[in-house]
Design a protein around this motif. Structure first.
Motif, PDB file in Angstrom:
ATOM      1  N   ASN A  10       4.060  -8.402  -3.141  1.00  0.00           N
ATOM      2  CA  ASN A  10       4.934  -8.903  -2.079  1.00  0.00           C
ATOM      3  C   ASN A  10       4.363  -8.554  -0.702  1.00  0.00           C
ATOM      4  N   VAL A  11       3.348  -9.289  -0.305  1.00  0.00           N
ATOM      5  CA  VAL A  11       2.721  -9.089   0.998  1.00  0.00           C
ATOM      6  C   VAL A  11       3.657  -9.543   2.111  1.00  0.00           C
ATOM      7  N   ALA A  12       4.482 -10.560   1.833  1.00  0.00           N
ATOM      8  CA  ALA A  12       5.401 -11.096   2.855  1.00  0.00           C
ATOM      9  C   ALA A  12       6.353 -10.026   3.380  1.00  0.00           C
ATOM     10  N   ASN A  13       6.879  -9.181   2.499  1.00  0.00           N
ATOM     11  CA  ASN A  13       7.774  -8.107   2.959  1.00  0.00           C
ATOM     12  C   ASN A  13       7.058  -7.187   3.943  1.00  0.00           C
ATOM     13  N   MET A  14       5.824  -6.834   3.611  1.00  0.00           N
ATOM     14  CA  MET A  14       5.080  -5.936   4.489  1.00  0.00           C
ATOM     15  C   MET A  14       4.734  -6.626   5.806  1.00  0.00           C
ATOM     16  N   ALA A  15       4.311  -7.874   5.748  1.00  0.00           N
ATOM     17  CA  ALA A  15       3.950  -8.604   6.967  1.00  0.00           C
ATOM     18  C   ALA A  15       5.156  -8.750   7.889  1.00  0.00           C
ATOM     19  N   ASP A  16       6.322  -9.050   7.334  1.00  0.00           N
ATOM     20  CA  ASP A  16       7.546  -9.141   8.154  1.00  0.00           C
ATOM     21  C   ASP A  16       7.838  -7.807   8.830  1.00  0.00           C
ATOM     22  N   THR A  17       7.635  -6.722   8.099  1.00  0.00           N
ATOM     23  CA  THR A  17       7.886  -5.385   8.637  1.00  0.00           C
ATOM     24  C   THR A  17       6.894  -5.052   9.753  1.00  0.00           C
ATOM     25  N   VAL A  18       5.635  -5.409   9.566  1.00  0.00           N
ATOM     26  CA  VAL A  18       4.630  -5.160  10.605  1.00  0.00           C
ATOM     27  C   VAL A  18       4.995  -5.916  11.885  1.00  0.00           C
ATOM     28  N   ARG A  19       5.409  -7.163  11.748  1.00  0.00           N
ATOM     29  CA  ARG A  19       5.810  -7.938  12.940  1.00  0.00           C
ATOM     30  C   ARG A  19       7.019  -7.297  13.621  1.00  0.00           C
ATOM     31  N   LEU A  20       7.941  -6.761  12.849  1.00  0.00           N
ATOM     32  CA  LEU A  20       9.143  -6.130  13.404  1.00  0.00           C
ATOM     33  C   LEU A  20       8.820  -4.795  14.075  1.00  0.00           C
ATOM     34  N   GLU A  21       8.061  -3.951  13.413  1.00  0.00           N
ATOM     35  CA  GLU A  21       7.837  -2.580  13.874  1.00  0.00           C
ATOM     36  C   GLU A  21       6.663  -2.433  14.850  1.00  0.00           C
ATOM     37  N   GLN A  22       5.706  -3.347  14.808  1.00  0.00           N
ATOM     38  CA  GLN A  22       4.516  -3.286  15.674  1.00  0.00           C
ATOM     39  C   GLN A  22       3.829  -1.908  15.614  1.00  0.00           C
ATOM     40  N   PRO A  23       3.387  -1.491  14.427  1.00  0.00           N
ATOM     41  CA  PRO A  23       2.796  -0.151  14.290  1.00  0.00           C
ATOM     42  C   PRO A  23       1.392  -0.068  14.874  1.00  0.00           C
ATOM     43  N   LEU A  33      -3.711  -2.598  -4.277  1.00  0.00           N
ATOM     44  CA  LEU A  33      -4.705  -2.582  -3.208  1.00  0.00           C
ATOM     45  C   LEU A  33      -4.991  -3.971  -2.663  1.00  0.00           C
ATOM     46  N   GLN A  34      -4.925  -4.986  -3.516  1.00  0.00           N
ATOM     47  CA  GLN A  34      -5.158  -6.349  -3.025  1.00  0.00           C
ATOM     48  C   GLN A  34      -4.095  -6.743  -2.005  1.00  0.00           C
ATOM     49  N   ASP A  35      -2.894  -6.205  -2.119  1.00  0.00           N
ATOM     50  CA  ASP A  35      -1.847  -6.458  -1.117  1.00  0.00           C
ATOM     51  C   ASP A  35      -2.215  -5.805   0.211  1.00  0.00           C
ATOM     52  N   ALA A  36      -2.737  -4.579   0.133  1.00  0.00           N
ATOM     53  CA  ALA A  36      -3.167  -3.880   1.351  1.00  0.00           C
ATOM     54  C   ALA A  36      -4.284  -4.662   2.025  1.00  0.00           C
ATOM     55  N   ASP A  37      -5.222  -5.182   1.236  1.00  0.00           N
ATOM     56  CA  ASP A  37      -6.317  -5.976   1.793  1.00  0.00           C
ATOM     57  C   ASP A  37      -5.790  -7.252   2.448  1.00  0.00           C
ATOM     58  N   ALA A  38      -4.838  -7.915   1.802  1.00  0.00           N
ATOM     59  CA  ALA A  38      -4.262  -9.141   2.362  1.00  0.00           C
ATOM     60  C   ALA A  38      -3.520  -8.844   3.665  1.00  0.00           C
ATOM     61  N   LEU A  39      -2.804  -7.728   3.697  1.00  0.00           N
ATOM     62  CA  LEU A  39      -2.090  -7.338   4.914  1.00  0.00           C
ATOM     63  C   LEU A  39      -3.077  -7.036   6.033  1.00  0.00           C
ATOM     64  N   SER A  41      -5.977  -8.295   6.415  1.00  0.00           N
ATOM     65  CA  SER A  41      -6.547  -9.570   6.877  1.00  0.00           C
ATOM     66  C   SER A  41      -5.609 -10.275   7.855  1.00  0.00           C
ATOM     67  N   GLN A  42      -4.305 -10.131   7.639  1.00  0.00           N
ATOM     68  CA  GLN A  42      -3.334 -10.756   8.548  1.00  0.00           C
ATOM     69  C   GLN A  42      -3.236 -10.025   9.879  1.00  0.00           C
ATOM     70  N   PHE A  43      -3.496  -8.716   9.860  1.00  0.00           N
ATOM     71  CA  PHE A  43      -3.373  -7.887  11.061  1.00  0.00           C
ATOM     72  C   PHE A  43      -4.646  -7.058  11.241  1.00  0.00           C
ATOM     73  N   PRO A  44      -5.778  -7.716  11.498  1.00  0.00           N
ATOM     74  CA  PRO A  44      -7.053  -7.001  11.541  1.00  0.00           C
ATOM     75  C   PRO A  44      -7.169  -5.996  12.686  1.00  0.00           C
ATOM     76  N   HIS A  45      -6.305  -6.098  13.675  1.00  0.00           N
ATOM     77  CA  HIS A  45      -6.334  -5.178  14.818  1.00  0.00           C
ATOM     78  C   HIS A  45      -5.610  -3.864  14.535  1.00  0.00           C
ATOM     79  N   ILE A  46      -4.917  -3.770  13.397  1.00  0.00           N
ATOM     80  CA  ILE A  46      -4.180  -2.550  13.044  1.00  0.00           C
ATOM     81  C   ILE A  46      -4.948  -1.810  11.956  1.00  0.00           C
ATOM     82  N   PRO A  47      -5.389  -0.586  12.207  1.00  0.00           N
ATOM     83  CA  PRO A  47      -6.099   0.171  11.165  1.00  0.00           C
ATOM     84  C   PRO A  47      -5.206   0.380   9.941  1.00  0.00           C
TER      85      PRO A  47
END
Length: 153
Positions: A10-23, A33-39, A41-47
Protein backbone atom coordinates in the motif's frame (compact mmCIF):
# COMPACT_ATOMS: atom_id res chain seq x y z
CA UNK A 1 10.58 12.52 10.15
CA UNK A 2 8.01 9.88 9.19
CA UNK A 3 8.18 6.26 10.29
CA UNK A 4 6.44 3.54 8.31
CA UNK A 5 6.37 -0.21 8.62
CA UNK A 6 4.48 -3.12 7.15
CA UNK A 7 3.15 -1.28 4.12
CA UNK A 8 2.47 -4.62 2.36
CA UNK A 9 1.89 -3.11 -1.06
CA UNK A 10 0.00 0.00 0.00
CA UNK A 11 2.26 2.75 -1.31
CA UNK A 12 -0.74 5.09 -1.70
CA UNK A 13 -1.25 5.31 2.08
CA UNK A 14 2.37 6.31 2.57
CA UNK A 15 2.37 8.78 -0.32
CA UNK A 16 -0.78 10.49 1.02
CA UNK A 17 0.89 10.75 4.43
CA UNK A 18 4.07 12.23 2.96
CA UNK A 19 2.03 14.89 1.14
CA UNK A 20 0.17 15.68 4.38
CA UNK A 21 3.13 15.72 6.77
CA UNK A 22 5.89 17.10 4.47
CA UNK A 23 8.71 15.28 6.32
CA UNK A 24 12.41 16.00 6.01
CA UNK A 25 13.21 12.27 6.17
CA UNK A 26 11.47 8.88 6.00
CA UNK A 27 12.39 5.63 7.75
CA UNK A 28 10.76 2.42 6.49
CA UNK A 29 11.00 -0.54 8.85
CA UNK A 30 10.39 -3.34 6.35
CA UNK A 31 7.66 -5.34 4.70
CA UNK A 32 7.97 -4.40 1.84
CA UNK A 33 11.21 -2.87 0.59
CA UNK A 34 9.73 -2.49 -2.89
CA UNK A 35 7.15 -0.15 -1.33
CA UNK A 36 9.94 1.94 0.20
CA UNK A 37 11.64 2.09 -3.20
CA UNK A 38 8.39 3.15 -4.90
CA UNK A 39 7.84 5.84 -2.27
CA UNK A 40 11.38 7.09 -2.69
CA UNK A 41 10.82 7.33 -6.47
CA UNK A 42 7.74 9.50 -5.88
CA UNK A 43 9.59 11.78 -3.45
CA UNK A 44 13.25 11.69 -4.55
CA UNK A 45 14.05 14.90 -2.64
CA UNK A 46 13.26 13.26 0.73
CA UNK A 47 15.97 10.95 2.12
CA UNK A 48 14.62 7.47 2.86
CA UNK A 49 16.38 4.77 4.87
CA UNK A 50 14.97 1.25 5.13
CA UNK A 51 15.61 -2.18 6.57
CA UNK A 52 14.21 -5.45 5.23
CA UNK A 53 11.41 -7.31 6.96
CA UNK A 54 10.52 -10.97 7.12
CA UNK A 55 8.43 -10.69 3.93
CA UNK A 56 11.35 -9.21 2.00
CA UNK A 57 13.27 -12.48 1.84
CA UNK A 58 16.92 -12.91 2.73
CA UNK A 59 18.83 -9.87 1.51
CA UNK A 60 22.54 -10.40 2.18
CA UNK A 61 23.18 -7.04 0.51
CA UNK A 62 21.16 -5.22 3.18
CA UNK A 63 21.62 -5.19 6.96
CA UNK A 64 18.65 -6.48 8.96
CA UNK A 65 19.18 -3.61 11.36
CA UNK A 66 20.83 -0.21 11.19
CA UNK A 67 22.28 2.11 13.77
CA UNK A 68 21.83 5.72 12.69
CA UNK A 69 23.09 8.94 14.23
CA UNK A 70 20.63 11.72 13.41
CA UNK A 71 20.59 15.15 15.03
CA UNK A 72 22.54 13.86 18.02
CA UNK A 73 20.23 10.88 18.57
CA UNK A 74 21.39 7.29 18.20
CA UNK A 75 18.73 5.11 16.58
CA UNK A 76 18.46 1.34 16.25
CA UNK A 77 16.07 0.53 13.42
CA UNK A 78 14.97 -3.02 12.66
CA UNK A 79 11.87 -4.76 11.40
CA UNK A 80 11.80 -6.73 14.63
CA UNK A 81 11.43 -10.29 13.39
CA UNK A 82 15.08 -11.06 14.19
CA UNK A 83 14.24 -10.25 17.83
CA UNK A 84 10.92 -12.15 17.85
CA UNK A 85 9.05 -8.98 18.89
CA UNK A 86 5.70 -10.75 18.49
CA UNK A 87 6.69 -12.72 21.60
CA UNK A 88 7.79 -9.58 23.48
CA UNK A 89 10.13 -6.65 22.95
CA UNK A 90 12.75 -7.54 25.59
CA UNK A 91 15.41 -8.82 23.17
CA UNK A 92 15.02 -5.75 20.93
CA UNK A 93 15.26 -3.40 23.91
CA UNK A 94 18.42 -5.18 25.10
CA UNK A 95 19.95 -4.87 21.62
CA UNK A 96 19.14 -1.15 21.56
CA UNK A 97 20.70 -0.67 25.00
CA UNK A 98 23.82 -2.57 23.90
CA UNK A 99 24.41 -0.05 21.10
CA UNK A 100 23.52 2.85 23.44
CA UNK A 101 20.49 3.85 21.35
CA UNK A 102 18.25 6.74 22.32
CA UNK A 103 15.51 5.29 20.12
CA UNK A 104 14.44 1.77 19.19
CA UNK A 105 12.32 1.66 16.02
CA UNK A 106 10.68 -1.55 14.84
CA UNK A 107 7.55 -2.94 13.19
CA UNK A 108 6.44 -6.52 12.47
CA UNK A 109 3.63 -6.71 15.04
CA UNK A 110 1.31 -4.27 13.21
CA UNK A 111 0.53 -2.78 16.64
CA UNK A 112 1.38 0.91 16.91
CA UNK A 113 2.88 2.28 20.09
CA UNK A 114 5.24 5.01 21.15
CA UNK A 115 6.63 4.92 24.69
CA UNK A 116 9.47 6.51 26.58
CA UNK A 117 11.00 4.06 29.03
CA UNK A 118 14.14 4.45 31.10
CA UNK A 119 15.71 7.10 28.86
CA UNK A 120 14.87 5.48 25.52
CA UNK A 121 11.99 5.89 23.07
CA UNK A 122 10.52 2.60 21.86
CA UNK A 123 8.42 3.13 18.74
CA UNK A 124 6.41 0.87 16.47
CA UNK A 125 4.51 2.85 13.81
CA UNK A 126 2.06 0.00 13.27
CA UNK A 127 1.11 -1.00 9.74
CA UNK A 128 0.87 1.54 6.93
CA UNK A 129 -0.75 -1.16 4.82
CA UNK A 130 -3.41 -2.30 7.29
CA UNK A 131 -6.86 -2.64 5.78
CA UNK A 132 -8.58 -1.73 9.05
CA UNK A 133 -6.30 0.64 11.01
CA UNK A 134 -3.39 1.94 8.94
CA UNK A 135 -0.98 4.04 10.99
CA UNK A 136 2.40 5.74 11.07
CA UNK A 137 4.60 7.61 13.53
CA UNK A 138 6.11 11.07 13.46
CA UNK A 139 9.49 11.52 15.08
CA UNK A 140 10.80 14.99 15.89
CA UNK A 141 14.48 15.09 16.69
CA UNK A 142 15.69 18.11 18.61
CA UNK A 143 19.02 18.99 20.14
CA UNK A 144 19.26 16.83 23.22
CA UNK A 145 16.21 14.66 22.62
CA UNK A 146 13.29 13.39 20.63
CA UNK A 147 9.52 13.45 20.67
CA UNK A 148 7.22 11.08 18.83
CA UNK A 149 3.54 10.58 18.25
CA UNK A 150 1.32 8.16 16.37
CA UNK A 151 -1.33 8.95 13.80
CA UNK A 152 -3.82 7.05 11.69
CA UNK A 153 -3.85 7.21 7.91
Amino acid sequence: MLLFSDSHGNVANMADTVRLEQPDQILHLGDLLQDADALSSQFPHIPLVSVPGNCDGRRPDLPEERVLELDGCRILMTHGHIYQVKMGIGAAVRAAREVRADLLLFGHTHQAFCEYENGMWVVNPGSAGSLTQPSYAVLILEAGGAVCYLSKI
